[in-house]
Scaffold this motif. Sequence first.
Motif, PDB file in Angstrom:
ATOM      1  N   TRP A  97       0.813  -1.223   0.000  1.00 59.55           N
ATOM      2  CA  TRP A  97       0.000   0.000   0.000  1.00 59.55           C
ATOM      3  C   TRP A  97       0.844   1.271   0.000  1.00 59.55           C
ATOM      4  CZ3 TRP A  97      -5.000   0.246  -1.033  1.00 59.55           C
ATOM      5  CH2 TRP A  97      -5.726  -0.931  -0.971  1.00 59.55           C
ATOM      6  N   GLN A  98       2.161   1.166   0.069  1.00 67.08           N
ATOM      7  CA  GLN A  98       3.006   2.360   0.092  1.00 67.08           C
ATOM      8  C   GLN A  98       2.839   3.152  -1.197  1.00 67.08           C
ATOM      9  OE1 GLN A  98       6.958   1.107   1.164  1.00 67.08           O
ATOM     10  NE2 GLN A  98       6.379   0.779   3.281  1.00 67.08           N
ATOM     11  N   GLY A  99       2.571   4.454  -1.027  1.00 68.66           N
ATOM     12  CA  GLY A  99       2.402   5.335  -2.180  1.00 68.66           C
ATOM     13  C   GLY A  99       1.087   5.149  -2.910  1.00 68.66           C
ATOM     14  N   ARG A 100       0.175   4.389  -2.339  1.00 59.41           N
ATOM     15  CA  ARG A 100      -1.094   4.073  -3.001  1.00 59.41           C
ATOM     16  C   ARG A 100      -2.257   4.486  -2.094  1.00 59.41           C
ATOM     17  NH1 ARG A 100      -2.572  -2.007  -3.790  1.00 59.41           N
ATOM     18  NH2 ARG A 100      -4.749  -1.647  -4.223  1.00 59.41           N
ATOM     19  N   ALA A 101      -3.205   5.239  -2.626  1.00 59.08           N
ATOM     20  CA  ALA A 101      -4.381   5.636  -1.845  1.00 59.08           C
ATOM     21  C   ALA A 101      -5.301   4.433  -1.642  1.00 59.08           C
ATOM     22  CB  ALA A 101      -5.132   6.748  -2.566  1.00 59.08           C
ATOM     23  N   ALA A 102      -6.025   4.436  -0.527  1.00 62.63           N
ATOM     24  CA  ALA A 102      -6.919   3.313  -0.200  1.00 62.63           C
ATOM     25  C   ALA A 102      -8.141   3.263  -1.106  1.00 62.63           C
ATOM     26  CB  ALA A 102      -7.345   3.394   1.258  1.00 62.63           C
ATOM     27  N   LEU A 103      -8.606   4.418  -1.577  1.00 65.15           N
ATOM     28  CA  LEU A 103      -9.760   4.479  -2.485  1.00 65.15           C
ATOM     29  C   LEU A 103      -9.383   5.232  -3.750  1.00 65.15           C
ATOM     30  CD1 LEU A 103     -12.656   5.556  -0.063  1.00 65.15           C
ATOM     31  CD2 LEU A 103     -12.240   3.264  -0.962  1.00 65.15           C
ATOM     32  N   THR A 104      -9.988   4.860  -4.846  1.00 65.99           N
ATOM     33  CA  THR A 104      -9.830   5.623  -6.089  1.00 65.99           C
ATOM     34  C   THR A 104     -10.756   6.829  -6.026  1.00 65.99           C
ATOM     35  OG1 THR A 104     -11.603   4.488  -7.265  1.00 65.99           O
ATOM     36  CG2 THR A 104      -9.387   3.483  -7.380  1.00 65.99           C
ATOM     37  N   GLU A 105     -10.564   7.774  -6.917  1.00 64.46           N
ATOM     38  CA  GLU A 105     -11.466   8.935  -7.001  1.00 64.46           C
ATOM     39  C   GLU A 105     -12.896   8.477  -7.267  1.00 64.46           C
ATOM     40  OE1 GLU A 105     -11.400  12.265  -6.490  1.00 64.46           O
ATOM     41  OE2 GLU A 105      -9.407  11.988  -5.667  1.00 64.46           O
ATOM     42  N   ARG A 106     -13.063   7.499  -8.151  1.00 68.27           N
ATOM     43  CA  ARG A 106     -14.409   6.999  -8.476  1.00 68.27           C
ATOM     44  C   ARG A 106     -15.072   6.388  -7.248  1.00 68.27           C
ATOM     45  NH1 ARG A 106     -17.845   8.600 -11.447  1.00 68.27           N
ATOM     46  NH2 ARG A 106     -18.935   8.565  -9.527  1.00 68.27           N
ATOM     47  N   GLN A 107     -14.315   5.599  -6.495  1.00 68.09           N
ATOM     48  CA  GLN A 107     -14.862   4.992  -5.279  1.00 68.09           C
ATOM     49  C   GLN A 107     -15.262   6.066  -4.265  1.00 68.09           C
ATOM     50  OE1 GLN A 107     -11.431   2.471  -4.559  1.00 68.09           O
ATOM     51  NE2 GLN A 107     -12.682   0.633  -4.897  1.00 68.09           N
ATOM     52  N   LEU A 108     -14.425   7.072  -4.115  1.00 71.25           N
ATOM     53  CA  LEU A 108     -14.735   8.165  -3.205  1.00 71.25           C
ATOM     54  C   LEU A 108     -16.023   8.862  -3.630  1.00 71.25           C
ATOM     55  CD1 LEU A 108     -14.095  10.080  -0.863  1.00 71.25           C
ATOM     56  CD2 LEU A 108     -12.581  11.324  -2.418  1.00 71.25           C
ATOM     57  N   GLU A 109     -16.157   9.155  -4.905  1.00 76.75           N
ATOM     58  CA  GLU A 109     -17.374   9.811  -5.410  1.00 76.75           C
ATOM     59  C   GLU A 109     -18.605   8.942  -5.177  1.00 76.75           C
ATOM     60  OE1 GLU A 109     -17.896  12.931  -6.434  1.00 76.75           O
ATOM     61  OE2 GLU A 109     -15.815  13.174  -5.807  1.00 76.75           O
ATOM     62  N   ASP A 110     -18.491   7.658  -5.418  1.00 76.99           N
ATOM     63  CA  ASP A 110     -19.628   6.752  -5.218  1.00 76.99           C
ATOM     64  C   ASP A 110     -20.058   6.732  -3.751  1.00 76.99           C
ATOM     65  OD1 ASP A 110     -19.591   6.142  -7.925  1.00 76.99           O
ATOM     66  OD2 ASP A 110     -18.502   4.265  -7.654  1.00 76.99           O
ATOM     67  N   ILE A 111     -19.105   6.734  -2.847  1.00 78.62           N
ATOM     68  CA  ILE A 111     -19.424   6.747  -1.421  1.00 78.62           C
ATOM     69  C   ILE A 111     -20.113   8.060  -1.048  1.00 78.62           C
ATOM     70  CG2 ILE A 111     -18.416   6.851   0.899  1.00 78.62           C
ATOM     71  CD1 ILE A 111     -16.377   4.727  -0.076  1.00 78.62           C
ATOM     72  N   VAL A 112     -19.612   9.170  -1.549  1.00 78.98           N
ATOM     73  CA  VAL A 112     -20.210  10.486  -1.262  1.00 78.98           C
ATOM     74  C   VAL A 112     -21.653  10.522  -1.760  1.00 78.98           C
ATOM     75  CG1 VAL A 112     -20.113  12.948  -1.857  1.00 78.98           C
ATOM     76  CG2 VAL A 112     -18.030  11.739  -1.143  1.00 78.98           C
ATOM     77  N   VAL A 113     -21.901  10.033  -2.973  1.00 81.38           N
ATOM     78  CA  VAL A 113     -23.263  10.020  -3.522  1.00 81.38           C
ATOM     79  C   VAL A 113     -24.172   9.144  -2.664  1.00 81.38           C
ATOM     80  CG1 VAL A 113     -24.662   9.286  -5.491  1.00 81.38           C
ATOM     81  CG2 VAL A 113     -22.571  10.572  -5.872  1.00 81.38           C
ATOM     82  N   TYR A 114     -23.689   7.980  -2.283  1.00 80.22           N
ATOM     83  CA  TYR A 114     -24.501   7.094  -1.445  1.00 80.22           C
ATOM     84  C   TYR A 114     -24.813   7.729  -0.093  1.00 80.22           C
ATOM     85  CZ  TYR A 114     -25.719   3.469   1.849  1.00 80.22           C
ATOM     86  OH  TYR A 114     -26.360   2.771   2.843  1.00 80.22           O
ATOM     87  N   LEU A 115     -23.805   8.269   0.569  1.00 80.20           N
ATOM     88  CA  LEU A 115     -24.040   8.876   1.886  1.00 80.20           C
ATOM     89  C   LEU A 115     -25.043  10.027   1.797  1.00 80.20           C
ATOM     90  CD1 LEU A 115     -20.470   8.819   3.481  1.00 80.20           C
ATOM     91  CD2 LEU A 115     -22.384   7.247   3.865  1.00 80.20           C
ATOM     92  N   GLY A 116     -25.059  10.715   0.673  1.00 78.29           N
ATOM     93  CA  GLY A 116     -26.037  11.783   0.470  1.00 78.29           C
ATOM     94  C   GLY A 116     -27.472  11.283   0.455  1.00 78.29           C
ATOM     95  N   THR A 117     -27.672  10.014   0.133  1.00 77.35           N
ATOM     96  CA  THR A 117     -29.036   9.454   0.108  1.00 77.35           C
ATOM     97  C   THR A 117     -29.509   9.091   1.507  1.00 77.35           C
ATOM     98  OG1 THR A 117     -28.385   7.132  -0.176  1.00 77.35           O
ATOM     99  CG2 THR A 117     -28.632   8.469  -2.195  1.00 77.35           C
ATOM    100  N   LEU A 118     -28.630   9.103   2.494  1.00 75.68           N
ATOM    101  CA  LEU A 118     -29.010   8.732   3.856  1.00 75.68           C
ATOM    102  C   LEU A 118     -29.668   9.878   4.618  1.00 75.68           C
ATOM    103  CD1 LEU A 118     -25.872   6.673   4.961  1.00 75.68           C
ATOM    104  CD2 LEU A 118     -28.017   5.826   3.991  1.00 75.68           C
ATOM    105  N   ALA A 119     -29.692  11.069   4.023  1.00 78.77           N
ATOM    106  CA  ALA A 119     -30.309  12.217   4.693  1.00 78.77           C
ATOM    107  C   ALA A 119     -31.772  11.961   4.979  1.00 78.77           C
ATOM    108  CB  ALA A 119     -30.156  13.472   3.827  1.00 78.77           C
ATOM    109  N   LYS A 120     -32.193  12.447   6.127  1.00 84.20           N
ATOM    110  CA  LYS A 120     -33.585  12.227   6.526  1.00 84.20           C
ATOM    111  C   LYS A 120     -34.466  13.352   6.076  1.00 84.20           C
ATOM    112  CE  LYS A 120     -32.272   9.375  10.298  1.00 84.20           C
ATOM    113  NZ  LYS A 120     -31.935   9.218  11.613  1.00 84.20           N
TER     114      LYS A 120
END
Length: 120
Positions: A97-120
């Motif tokens: 994992w040295q020099g490598r991010a844990a998530l790709t930009e696409r994965q990060l965006e997908d998580i952000v979009v999903y978390l946005g759907t959790l709003a009440k």
Amino acid sequence: MRALAALLLIAGAHASDVERGRALVADRTTSLCLLCHSLTAAGDANQGNLAPPLDAAARLKPAELRERIADMRRFNPATVMPPFRATDGLRDVAPAWQGRAALTERQLEDIVVYLGTLAK
């Protein structure tokens, strides 16, 4: 569901982004979100309780949420949350994992979009 679809189209997201995000949040080998967070304040015995529930994150604007997931150290230098898009200033990183991010930009965006759907 129509309201969600309309919001996703306005935001430029697609249902597949939400589904990928949901899968990433649930995946304990990729994002590890549910090791520390629960999805809701009600909690779940199979989810974490060390950090705020993820539905609370939906109150943040997407850019704010993205920044926090990418590298929470910017907001709280003492955080235990991993910097999912940063590679600098880390210690005890496995060689693979040295020099490598844990998530790709696409994965990060997908998580952000999903978390946005959790709003009440």
